[in-house]
Every structure is written in C-alpha cells, then in structure tokens.
Design a protein around this motif. Sequence first.
Motif, mmCIF file in Angstrom:
data_model
loop_
_atom_site.group_PDB
_atom_site.id
_atom_site.type_symbol
_atom_site.label_atom_id
_atom_site.label_comp_id
_atom_site.label_asym_id
_atom_site.label_seq_id
_atom_site.Cartn_x
_atom_site.Cartn_y
_atom_site.Cartn_z
ATOM 1 N N ASN A 46 46.397 29.924 27.918
ATOM 2 C CA ASN A 46 45.745 30.117 29.139
ATOM 3 C C ASN A 46 46.559 30.107 30.464
ATOM 4 N N LYS A 104 47.558 36.928 31.992
ATOM 5 C CA LYS A 104 47.134 38.097 31.382
ATOM 6 C C LYS A 104 45.920 38.731 32.028
ATOM 7 N N SER A 105 44.997 37.773 32.702
ATOM 8 C CA SER A 105 43.870 38.601 33.257
ATOM 9 C C SER A 105 44.081 39.121 34.508
ATOM 10 N N THR A 106 44.921 38.334 35.425
ATOM 11 C CA THR A 106 45.600 38.763 36.537
ATOM 12 C C THR A 106 46.219 40.238 36.478
#
Lengths: 320, 278
Positions: free
Chosen positions: A33, A37-39
């Motif tokens: 977390n 990654k999402s960025t």
Amino acid sequence: MAGLHHTFGDVVAVNGISFSVEAGEVYSLLGPNGAGKSTLINVLCTLLPVQRGSVHVAGFNITKDPALVRRVMGIVFQEVTLDRDMTVAETLEFHGWLYEMDRGTRRARARDLMTLVELETKRDTLTKHLSGGMKRRLEIARGLMTRPQVLILDEPTIGLDPRTRMRVWDYIRTVNREGTTILLTTHYMDEADHLSNRISIVDDGKIVITGDPAGLKDTLGRDVITLETSDDNRAAGLLSQSGLVRGVTLRDGGVVMTTAEEGSRVLPLVFSLLTDAGIAVRASMLKEPSMDDVFLFYTGRELGEQLAGQITVRHSPRGR
Amino acid sequence: MRQGFLTIAWRDLLRFVRFRALLFSSLVQPALWMAFFGIAMSASFDRLAPVGVAPGGLPSVNYLTFMAAGVIGMTSLFVSFYGGIVILFDRNWGLMREIMASPIPRGDIIAGIGLSVVAKSILQATLILIFGLLLGAGFFPGTTPLTGIAAYLGVMLFVAVFSFGFLCLSAAISITLESPEGLQGVITLLTMPIFFLSNALYPVDAFPPVLQALSVINPLTHLVNGIRFFAIGEDFFAVGETYHLTAIDTATSLLVLVLFAALMYGIARWRFAVARVT
Ligand SMILES: Nc1ncnc2c1ncn2[C@@H]1O[C@H](COP(=O)(O)OP(=O)(O)OP(=O)(O)O)[C@@H](O)[C@H]1O
Ligand SMILES: [Mg+2]
C-alpha cells in the motif's frame, strides 16, 4: 516509461520509475500500500500530468498525444467508477459511445461482454444494486468494450471471492491471448505469479527488482528458513556474519533467511552455530520460496544493499 | 462525426428521466410559480396598474403575461445553474475519471451537459408558456401560425443561449469545488442579486442608478427582454410602464447573451484544462 517522478506536495509518490512492457505481455507491478502504483497508473492514463520523465504508450508520447493514447487504452480503476443510477447495459453503451464505436458494434460487443462476465441476467439492473464482485466484473467488461491495445488493471481482483478471482484471471488470460497487452497492479503475490510474464516489485515509489516469476523466486536462493529463537536479534546478527546463508531478515515471526545451497544441509550448521552461542531454537521451518517470500524480502529499507549481494539484518515492521 | 457531446447529453438526460422526483418537480415547479405567484401578484398589480388605461393606444398587458417571461428566466437560471452539479457528483463518486481518461475532448463534456440543460430549459419554458396561455396570459398576440412559431423559436433561442452560459459557469464552479454544499452556497449567493436586479418581475426604471447599471449588465435582463419582444411585442404597456423593445435592442440583447455564454464557456474550458480528476 523512463525516469518517471511524481510528487504530491512533499509526498514523493513515484520516485524515478523506468520500465517497458513488450506488446502482448502481461506485466505486473507488485507493491505494498502506498508504493505509488495507482499514481503511476493515473499518469499513464493521462489523468495526472507527467511531472518529470517520459512515458510512451503504443508508440505515442502521452504528453504530446494524450488523445491518441486515450484511444488505445482500456482502464479498470482501483476504486469503483460506475454511475450508481445507470444499468449494466447503459454503462457499457455509454462507454462504447464515448469511444465513438458505432451503434451496432457497441450493442453486439456489450452483449458478448455481459455473457463473458456472466451479467446477462443483470443487463437492466442499476449498478447500485449489483454486488461488489459483479461491479468489478462490469468494470472489467467496460475496460474491454473497445478491444483496447493496452489494458490497464489497477488491482482488478480486489474484494473478490476466490471463485470470481479465478474467473477474472481467466478473462485476463483470454484477453491477453487475443493480443491485448496488459499492465496490472496488485498486492496479491499469487495473482502476479499466475498471470504475469514479468513482474516489477515496487516500493516507496521505486522499482526494487524486475523479473519473471520463477526468476524472482530464484533470486532468493534455494530455500527459505524461518527460525523462532530465544533471542532473534542476536541470532540474526550472528547468522548474517556467519557466511552460512545468503540473506537474513528479522520479522515479528522470527528470523528469516535465504540459502544458496539446499536448506536441509544448511539447517544443522545453523542450529549448532546458535546453540554454541547460547541461543535456543524454539521452532524452525524450511520451504521453497513463494512469491510471498519474494515480496516480503524485497519490500524493505535496505534493499540497495541486498541487491549488492551484501547480507544485512533488517528490522521489518511488515511482518505477516 | 464527433459524437462525444451527444453521449454526455444522452447520459445526463437519462438521469433526468430516471429520477422521477426530479423530473416531476422540475415540471411542476414552473406551473406552481405561474399558478400561485402569477395569479396572486396579478391580483395586486393589476389593481395598482389596471389593464386597459394604456397611454397612446399601446396594447396593455396583464401582469401574468408580463411576469411569465420572468418565470421562464428564473427556471432557466435554476436549471442551468444546478446543471453542472452532475460534474461534481461524477468527480467525487463516479464517472468523471472514466470520462476524463477517454478520448472525448474536454469541450465536448461541457457542450454535452450544455445540450442536456438547454433541452431541459426549453421543455420548462414551453410548459410555462402553455400553462400561462391556459391561465389567460396573452402571449403571441396577433400572430398567424407561422409567425407564432417563429416567435416561439425566438423565445427558445434566447432561453438556449442564456442557459448554456449559466451551465458553463456552473460547470466551471463544479469542476473546481470539492463539495456540493460549496456549489449550493455559490448558487444561492449569485441567484438572489441576479434575480432581483433584473426586470423579471418588475420594471427597473425606478431603480437607483447603480442598481440600474447592474441590471443592464445582468444577463437575465437581456433574456427577459428577448422573451418579451417575441412573446408580447415591440411596444406594450405593463405594470404602469411603457415598453419599447425594438429589433435592434433585441439583437443587442442576444449579442450580450452570446458574449456572456462564450466567456463562460472559455472559463469552463480553462477550469477543465487545469482540473485533476483522480
Ligand atoms: N491525490 C493525492 N494527493 C496527495 N497524496 C497522494 C495522492 N494520491 C496518492 N498520494 C500519495 O502517494 C503515495 C502513493 O499512493 P498510491 O495510491 O499511488 O499507492 P498504491 O501503490 O496505489 O497503494 P495501494 O496498494 O494502497 O493502492 C501515498 O503516499 C499517497 O498518500
Ligand atoms: Mg493503488
């Protein structure tokens, strides 16, 4: 993607990531977390600007030709992005129309996809009345509506039951076989292990190591030994200086080490070393490395040194 | 052909029709305004400024006919000001990421919601005209069917341009703000002066000069003038005032509205260009 950096105020979310995905490949970004990654995905699908570095998708520079990049890409976001007050069929219709598919094609494609993700019976159900797994399947179907050249999946199987996960994996494989390049993020080791041709482990906005699943497991050596001792700290220190094992990490559960040779031959030597030092071994476990071990081993602080082949003692708060 | 804006408009209208309560209230509300406010105020105004004593033989217009243009203006203002709220909801909970990551040009997102809002405004304006006629308002006096249709289209042109302008303003605010409450606050803050500093319900001639100047730059004043020009005529007498709305005045009003809409569209484009939707 080369040298990508992305910061939010003083939070460095992506800190110099470079990688390239071959056409037709399934590539996973595996990381804990907050790894960034999402960025990275948001930059890739042009929702965030490229602050530093350069990114190309299917040959297009995403800064120069965002419209072309958007056209070849399908995305399944980490969070649910459905209109609660549209039906399953309308959701797919809307998406197909957004990408300027003609009416006949989008109707036919929507029908096929609803069958694929087993939502035919729900075609006129509002999305707010779908279960979590059904929503996810719908989002995946939506990502496939346009037959994208590149499909990006941000934690596609989050919150799914094991059966549905398996089925989603099947879709992903099917889609990939039909020629779609897939970039997926996950923090499920087994997912990365089963699906990917290559995996990059990401931590703190950096790629720690890249390889195919088998290769990554190989880097840990032959076996992984976990010991529970009367004094884990001292045991870890001793072992890391002993030269008996390749790497040592310290976790809540005990001392974890990786071996170069067969673990069963190393274990007795380890026992006698510790006994001589007056440390009692309460329990021991020996197994072949899994993706979990790879993940836990590589997502820590002293990774640079690990990679340089040094043996380090690591206090990891991320025990399992 | 570019269809992106049609997609967005389709989806926005889908929601409009789906939420029965929303549909119902937006259709009933203008009728209620006409029925209660219109009739009640007519009773007072028509007594203060009786119909039929127009100077110089001008056609005299009852208050209901006079204020209908104001009610159309008000409902158009509301519907378009709130029209952008869907952007705010989408941004916080839904589809805005999907839309922003799709190839649709940003301008088409605004144009699409604009189209939907214009359709809603026209629907409401039409209902008000019909309802007004039923209540005895004297719209479109002395027209043949053909000129009547032309006059109706003239009214709707004004409504469309006006609504699009305010929708763009609403969209710009919505893409910038985080919360629906914020939008609500801004709307409340702006609606009051726009509404009361206009000629919607009463003549502005008696205003102090500053307020009169403000009413002249108020888009609502120009909308209402345009509607009255087409729905009532060039010269008429209402609420104790004589009105001369020439074709030139009306063209000027239209130009003002077009400029207003263009400016608001520009601002909305700019806000969309800098918005980060994640
Ligand atoms: N919009 C934002 N504003 C400020 N900080 C952000 C924003 N988005 C992400 N971050 C920060 O960037 C870092 C990386 O977040 P990111 O969402 O990319 O992680 P992730 O790898 O996707 O994690 P997870 O597995 O939990 O989804 C985190 O420290 C997060 O707090
Ligand atoms: Mg994430």
